[in-house]
Design a protein around this motif. Structure first.
Motif, short mmCIF file in Angstrom:
data_model
loop_
_atom_site.label_atom_id
_atom_site.label_comp_id
_atom_site.label_asym_id
_atom_site.label_seq_id
_atom_site.Cartn_x
_atom_site.Cartn_y
_atom_site.Cartn_z
N MET A 29 -62.02 57.94 0.73
CA MET A 29 -62.30 56.52 0.99
C MET A 29 -61.47 56.00 2.16
N LEU A 30 -60.23 56.46 2.28
CA LEU A 30 -59.34 56.00 3.35
C LEU A 30 -59.42 56.87 4.60
N ASP A 31 -60.28 57.90 4.58
CA ASP A 31 -60.46 58.82 5.70
C ASP A 31 -59.15 59.47 6.11
N VAL A 32 -58.37 59.92 5.12
CA VAL A 32 -57.12 60.63 5.36
C VAL A 32 -57.44 62.12 5.40
N GLN A 33 -57.27 62.72 6.55
CA GLN A 33 -57.62 64.14 6.72
C GLN A 33 -56.39 65.00 6.46
N ASN A 34 -56.12 65.22 5.18
CA ASN A 34 -54.90 65.92 4.79
C ASN A 34 -55.12 67.41 4.51
N ASN A 35 -56.34 67.90 4.63
CA ASN A 35 -56.63 69.32 4.42
C ASN A 35 -56.82 69.98 5.78
N GLN A 36 -55.95 70.93 6.11
CA GLN A 36 -56.02 71.58 7.41
C GLN A 36 -56.42 73.04 7.22
N PHE A 37 -57.35 73.49 8.07
CA PHE A 37 -57.87 74.84 7.99
C PHE A 37 -57.90 75.48 9.37
N LEU A 38 -57.85 76.79 9.36
CA LEU A 38 -58.07 77.58 10.55
C LEU A 38 -59.45 78.19 10.39
N VAL A 39 -60.33 77.99 11.37
CA VAL A 39 -61.67 78.55 11.34
C VAL A 39 -61.73 79.70 12.33
N VAL A 40 -62.10 80.88 11.84
CA VAL A 40 -62.31 82.04 12.69
C VAL A 40 -63.82 82.23 12.76
N TYR A 51 -59.82 79.38 6.57
CA TYR A 51 -58.57 79.79 5.94
C TYR A 51 -57.66 78.57 5.84
N ASN A 52 -57.03 78.43 4.69
CA ASN A 52 -56.10 77.34 4.48
C ASN A 52 -54.93 77.52 5.43
N LYS A 53 -54.70 76.55 6.29
CA LYS A 53 -53.69 76.69 7.34
C LYS A 53 -52.28 76.81 6.77
N ARG A 54 -52.03 76.21 5.63
CA ARG A 54 -50.68 76.26 5.05
C ARG A 54 -50.28 77.66 4.63
N SER A 55 -51.25 78.50 4.29
CA SER A 55 -50.92 79.82 3.77
C SER A 55 -51.31 80.96 4.70
N SER A 56 -51.54 80.67 5.98
CA SER A 56 -51.99 81.75 6.85
C SER A 56 -51.38 81.64 8.25
N LYS A 57 -51.43 82.72 8.96
CA LYS A 57 -51.00 82.78 10.37
C LYS A 57 -52.23 83.07 11.22
N GLY A 58 -52.38 82.37 12.33
CA GLY A 58 -53.58 82.48 13.15
C GLY A 58 -53.89 83.87 13.66
N SER A 59 -52.95 84.54 14.25
CA SER A 59 -53.24 85.86 14.81
C SER A 59 -53.53 86.88 13.73
N ASN A 60 -52.86 86.78 12.59
CA ASN A 60 -53.12 87.71 11.49
C ASN A 60 -54.52 87.50 10.94
N ILE A 61 -54.99 86.27 10.86
CA ILE A 61 -56.33 85.98 10.35
C ILE A 61 -57.38 86.53 11.31
N LEU A 62 -57.15 86.37 12.60
CA LEU A 62 -58.11 86.89 13.58
C LEU A 62 -58.19 88.42 13.45
N ASP A 63 -57.06 89.06 13.23
CA ASP A 63 -57.07 90.51 13.02
C ASP A 63 -57.82 90.86 11.75
N LEU A 64 -57.65 90.08 10.69
CA LEU A 64 -58.34 90.34 9.44
C LEU A 64 -59.86 90.20 9.61
#
Length: 67
Positions: A29-40, A51-64
């Motif tokens: 309702m308040l348009d608070v964008q508190n969920n951050q993700f990395l999209v590969v 991928y949930n950004k809090r639990s991942s590293k960008g380069s490792n995800i791209l490798d996966l």
């Protein structure tokens, strides 16, 4: 031997970007964008994985994603 690349088209041309989304209830309702993700995503066919950004590293995800 297992092929590496996009699981949909086999392309090895991928990229990543960060996105933010609202949750449910009051944050929506308040348009608070508190969920951050990395999209590969595959640049060839557009297949994407989030991928949930809090639990991942960008380069490792791209490798996966590419294997």
């Amino acid at each position: 031997m297992k092929q590496k690349g996009c699981i949909k088209c086999g392309s090895r041309d991928a990229d990543k970007k960060e996105v933010a989304m609202t949750g449910t209830g009051l944050s929506k309702m308040l348009d608070v964008q508190n969920n951050q993700f990395l999209v590969v995503y595959c640049k060839n066919c557009g297949y994407s994985e989030f991928y949930n950004k809090r639990s991942s590293k960008g380069s490792n995800i791209l490798d996966l994603f590419l294997g």
